[in-house]
Write an enzyme that holds these catalytic residues in place. Structure first.
Site, PDB file in Angstrom:
ATOM      1  N   GLY A 281       5.000   3.254  -2.066  1.00  0.00           N
ATOM      2  CA  GLY A 281       3.749   2.327  -1.389  1.00  0.00           C
ATOM      3  C   GLY A 281       2.645   3.425  -0.922  1.00  0.00           C
ATOM      4  O   GLY A 281       2.375   4.237  -1.047  1.00  0.00           O
ATOM      5  N   LYS A 282       1.175   2.788  -1.103  1.00  0.00           N
ATOM      6  CA  LYS A 282      -0.030   3.211  -0.940  1.00  0.00           C
ATOM      7  C   LYS A 282      -0.920   2.202  -0.502  1.00  0.00           C
ATOM      8  O   LYS A 282      -1.158   1.484  -0.978  1.00  0.00           O
ATOM      9  CB  LYS A 282      -0.423   4.367  -2.453  1.00  0.00           C
ATOM     10  N   GLY A 283      -1.416   2.876   0.422  1.00  0.00           N
ATOM     11  CA  GLY A 283      -2.852   1.849   0.129  1.00  0.00           C
ATOM     12  C   GLY A 283      -4.277   3.017   0.839  1.00  0.00           C
ATOM     13  O   GLY A 283      -4.551   3.953   1.142  1.00  0.00           O
TER      14      GLY A 283
END
Ligand code: NAD
Length: 428
Positions: A117-119
């Site tokens: 994931g990444k944000g």
């Protein structure tokens, strides 16, 4: 918040526009070395979900400004999505997707029970007061609350965010849930469920992998010379450990340039970026070098540990080292990788070398779930074991298929993900 401004410097071109393109290209390349179902590959080119949220912030002067936040969740076949939250003006959906794919491979090559994931928020953290950063973070946690969770998606610090940001995030999430849920993020301060050794872990893993690579290529560590670009968290911790283990660290640098002593530098006498930003050049040494000259020094090992895309088509022919260990994310362009392969220069990739950070994040998550903190000795011992296992898994692919270390690491990661997918099957 000093770390915010320092981490700003690490924004690379690769990170900015082309993270998704590069991630897809690397996936395509890896598929040529491994027998994986076409449908699985197609699935892995796309994220499961990209959540886009509006994050309103009341500025200190009373004005309300609305920022855009993202959370890309690439794949969770092996466990909860895992990856950082960055605050940077150029954060966008594509970038988050590409970086979330890299996290999927990184967790898989380390055999951690996580996906990628990444944000982040498209905001310049330098333009925010500490109070504004706290309010923005709390609201961001609330906006993401329905897509994250300690068994669903576990964020961590990244560029422009730090342990304090994670403490606010965890508090905001916990307040709404009605109970303290430390496992919602990693990279927290130890007093609120963070792990000992987390900050130094990426540098430690770079040092461990460098030591293994030195031994693998039949060199004595005491007779090995090393140049390290970037003297921040990753570079300084890696340099000091290698120094402890007997290597001769002859050159280190920061954003302004580097210092060089063919007899070896005293790495402990040089302030790291977090102790005193941009102080490397002020340290007395026989010679100074530019950041590019450092990469071309006649040394055994070069460790780029600052920013992406520093080893390119332009300088790959002039690199003199036998081994490159990627401390930074994406320091070698695809063109440079090919040149290095032709020249017989061994490049140990970022998804293996600097994976100590996410590995100790995993330990932190385990500690949070079990409500039991590990002493530093246990963290470092288990990190060492995990790194050696991952090194060995990748080494076996290098030897069995005559691959580069990067291709071998992707093969290990992709095989694990594909096997998990085919074992679980496609729903419905
Ligand atoms: P940091 O902010 O602690 O230190 C960065 C260092 O690089 C500083 O010494 C800075 O002066 C130097 N630098 C900045 N721009 C430069 C340039 N253009 N040329 C040469 N030097 C420059 O950063 P960090 O946490 O050590 O991260 C370094 C790299 O490692 C980044 O690519 C980051 O994405 C990656 N990484 C970091 C972690 C982590 O948890 N810290 C984990 C994995 C990968």
């Amino acid at each position: 918040m000093s770390t915010q401004s320092s981490q700003q410097e690490n924004k690379s071109d690769e990170d900015l526009g082309s993270a998704l393109v590069t991630a897809r290209r690397q996936l395509e390349r890896a598929t040529t070395h491994v027998n994986v179902d076409e449908g699985v590959i197609e699935r892995l080119k796309h994220p499961t979900r990209v959540e886009q949220v509006s994050v309103p912030l009341k500025r200190d002067n009373g004005d309300v400004e609305v920022f855009t936040g993202y959370r890309a969740q690439h794949d969770d076949v092996r466990g909860p999505y895992k990856g950082g939250l960055r605050y940077h003006p150029e954060v966008n959906a594509e970038e988050c997707i590409g970086l979330s794919m890299w996290m999927t491979w990184k967790c898989a090559v380390m055999d951690l029970p996580f996906g990628g994931g990444k944000g982040g928020i498209a905001v310049d953290p330098k333009s925010l007061s500490e109070e504004e950063t706290e309010r923005l973070t709390r609201r961001f946690a609330e906006e993401l609350r329905h897509v994250i969770g300690p068994t669903m998606d576990v964020p961590a610090p990244d560029m422009g965010t730090d342990a304090q940001t994670m403490a606010w995030f965890m508090d905001a999430y916990s307040m709404q849930q009605g109970e303290t849920i430390t496992g919602i993020v990693t990279g927290k301060p130890p007093i609120v469920g963070g792990s000992e050794g987390r900050d130094a872990a990426p540098g430690r893993s770079v040092a461990i992998i460098t030591r293994e690579a030195i031994e693998y290529y039949d060199k004595e560590i005491e007779e090995t010379t090393v140049a390290v670009q970037g003297f921040g968290s990753v570079g300084s911790n890696a340099a000091k450990l290698l120094d402890d283990w007997g290597a001769k660290v002859v050159s280190v640098s920061d954003v302004n340039g580097g210092i060089y002593d063919p007899n070896g530098l005293d790495t402990y006498a040089i302030p790291s970026h977090h102790e005193e930003p941009e102080a490397v050049m002020a340290h007395e040494a026989p010679e100074t070098v530019t950041n590019n000259e450092l990469l071309e020094l006649d040394v055994d090992v070069v460790i780029p540990a600052a920013i992406g895309n520093v080893l390119t088509e332009e300088n790959a022919d002039d690199v003199d080292a036998d081994i490159v260990v990627e401390g930074a994310n994406g320091p070698t362009t695809s063109a440079a990788s090919e040149i290095f392969a032709e020249r017989g220069i061994h490049v140990v990739p970022d998804i293996l070398a600097n994976a100590g950070g996410v590995t100790v994040s995993y330990f932190e998550w385990l500690q949070d779930i079990n409500r039991r903190q590990w002493p530093l000795e246990r963290v470092n011992k288990e990190l060492e074991e995990h790194m050696l296992e991952a090194w060995d898994d990748v080494r076996q692919e290098v030897e069995a298929k005559d691959l580069t270390w990067r291709d071998a690491a992707y093969v290990v990661a992709l095989s694990r993900i594909a096997e998990a997918k085919s074992t679980r099957g496609l729903w419905p």
